[in-house]
Design an enzyme around this catalytic site. Structure first.
Site, PDB file in Angstrom:
ATOM      1  N   HIS A 241       0.807  -0.969   0.035  1.00  0.00           N
ATOM      2  CA  HIS A 241       0.142   0.042  -0.120  1.00  0.00           C
ATOM      3  C   HIS A 241       0.858   1.181  -0.084  1.00  0.00           C
ATOM      4  CE1 HIS A 241       1.139  -0.471   4.143  1.00  0.00           C
ATOM      5  NE2 HIS A 241       0.980   0.831   4.387  1.00  0.00           N
ATOM      6  N   ASP A 243       0.794   5.378   1.823  1.00  0.00           N
ATOM      7  CA  ASP A 243       0.045   6.076   3.037  1.00  0.00           C
ATOM      8  C   ASP A 243      -0.336   7.216   2.245  1.00  0.00           C
ATOM      9  OD1 ASP A 243       1.045   4.086   4.679  1.00  0.00           O
ATOM     10  OD2 ASP A 243       3.012   5.373   5.172  1.00  0.00           O
ATOM     11  N   HIS A 298       4.629   0.260  -0.135  1.00  0.00           N
ATOM     12  CA  HIS A 298       5.589  -0.827   0.929  1.00  0.00           C
ATOM     13  C   HIS A 298       4.509  -1.620   1.601  1.00  0.00           C
ATOM     14  CE1 HIS A 298       3.756   2.690   3.117  1.00  0.00           C
ATOM     15  NE2 HIS A 298       3.697   2.121   4.143  1.00  0.00           N
ATOM     16  N   ARG A 308       7.709  -8.646  15.394  1.00  0.00           N
ATOM     17  CA  ARG A 308       8.125  -7.351  14.975  1.00  0.00           C
ATOM     18  C   ARG A 308       7.101  -6.414  15.623  1.00  0.00           C
ATOM     19  NH1 ARG A 308       7.235  -3.807  10.653  1.00  0.00           N
ATOM     20  NH2 ARG A 308       9.125  -2.574  10.074  1.00  0.00           N
TER      21      ARG A 308
END
Length: 368
Positions: A241, A243, A298, A308
């Site tokens: 996607h 941002d 990304h 993570r």
């Protein structure tokens, strides 16, 4: 006929291998942190996405690295935004104490029993969520806490989880967000200087506005050891996607998973660096620079060994703000985008799938 049978056999072997490798994980969806392991209800296998590895994952060494204390940083920022839409910053001025405190609080939150975390759900749009990303069918190997940067609203959400004592989390969050917002504004002003825009706060003032529609997100990607058996496939933690906001400031722990897409469409893995910040150009900044800066596409891949934790500040303008290319950057060129308000774009973006090109609906159609 032989080819078809061969393809069928290979496909069947992969499906069997995939189901077997993930049977333990998907039967319980274990989210492991550094302190505990939390049981989450079983999701269906077909709800997760996988990508095929064309070549072994290696870290890309060419990510732009910018020292914000150096006098030439403004020019390097512009170059990075034009070529990648993404870069890493050091000497950023955010106290490491703020980073470690918020990460510690995030680990504590994600280590809570599911019943406790779900007191902050559903994410509508703010609150706790797991697996589902947005309202349009996207899923990922992730759980998250999405918050507005409005302190009063944050306190209400946290009180639902921590009862009458949310202060430790709230203070850690406020300290971190305030410091990261300050850094983001400084970066945006350096960008304006590098673009030779006379009004250097043309971008940063949108984040500083009391009505700024900025949000903050904590993501937890649990380890998935079973994917080690899938040597040529990876599980999607958070799908590809861009941002929609102006700028995104990302910090994660020392666990890999983040990838960005280059101009040629290839994907590269970003080496983790818990003491630095990664900056994403958002769709709104791409529009304001008339396409000169690139909004970076990304995604995050699941890690087979370690959890993570990522913390992202999304710097957005006020809902009423009109977004359009800046006249000072046009240089006789035609606008690539029609004017729209942030509210219009945000509504459109949140009604889209993650991977959709959200800006295409706002491009100006020119006669050929």
């Amino acid at each position: 006929m032989v080819v078809c049978v061969f393809v069928y056999i290979i496909s069947s072997i992969f499906v069997y291998q995939l189901s077997r490798a993930l049977s333990i994980s998907l039967s319980s969806f274990l989210l492991q942190t550094t302190t505990t392991m939390v049981l989450v209800p079983k999701p269906a296998l077909q709800q997760f996405s996988f990508i095929r590895n064309i070549k072994p994952t290696t870290f890309f060494s060419g990510i732009p690295l910018i020292d914000l204390s150096k006098p030439d940083s403004k020019h390097l920022l512009v170059k990075a935004c034009e070529e990648f839409g993404f870069f890493k910053v050091v000497n950023h001025g955010v106290p490491l104490e703020f980073i470690s405190k918020l990460e510690s609080e995030a680990v504590k939150f994600f280590s809570l029993p599911l019943s406790e975390k779900e007191k902050a759900s559903p994410p509508n749009p703010f609150g706790y969520g797991k697996k589902s990303i947005g309202q349009n069918g996207d899923v990922g190997w992730v759980e998250y806490l999405l918050l507005t940067t409005n302190q009063e609203s944050v306190s209400q959400r946290l009180s639902s989880v921590f009862g009458d004592n949310p202060e430790k989390f709230r203070c850690a969050l406020n300290d971190y967000v305030s410091a990261v917002k300050k850094m983001a504004c400084e970066i945006l002003e350096m960008m304006a200087d590098g673009l030779k825009i006379q009004n250097r706060n043309v971008f940063s003032k949108l984040l500083m506005d009391e009505q700024s529609d900025s949000v903050f997100r904590l993501n937890h990607y649990p380890p998935c050891p079973e994917i080690q058996a899938l040597k040529d496939h990876n599980m999607i933690g958070f799908g590809e996607h861009t941002d929609p906001q102006i700028i995104s400031v990302l910090r994660s722990n020392n666990t890999s998973g983040l990838q960005i897409s280059l101009n040629d469409g290839s994907w590269i893995s970003v080496p983790p660096d818990p003491s630095s910040f990664f900056i994403n150009v958002g769709d709104s900044l791409q529009v304001m620079t008339n396409g000169r800066f690139k909004s970076v596409r990304h995604r995050v891949l699941a890690n087979s060994i370690k959890a993570r934790i990522s913390m992202i500040y999304f710097g957005g303008p006020p809902l009423r703000e009109k977004i359009a290319p800046l006249p000072s950057l046009m240089e006789g060129e035609e606008s690539l985008y029609r004017e729209f308000t942030w509210f219009e774009y945000k509504r459109s973006a949140y009604n889209s799938r993650l991977a959709d090109n959200k800006l295409v609906l706002f491009e100006r159609i020119t006669a050929s």
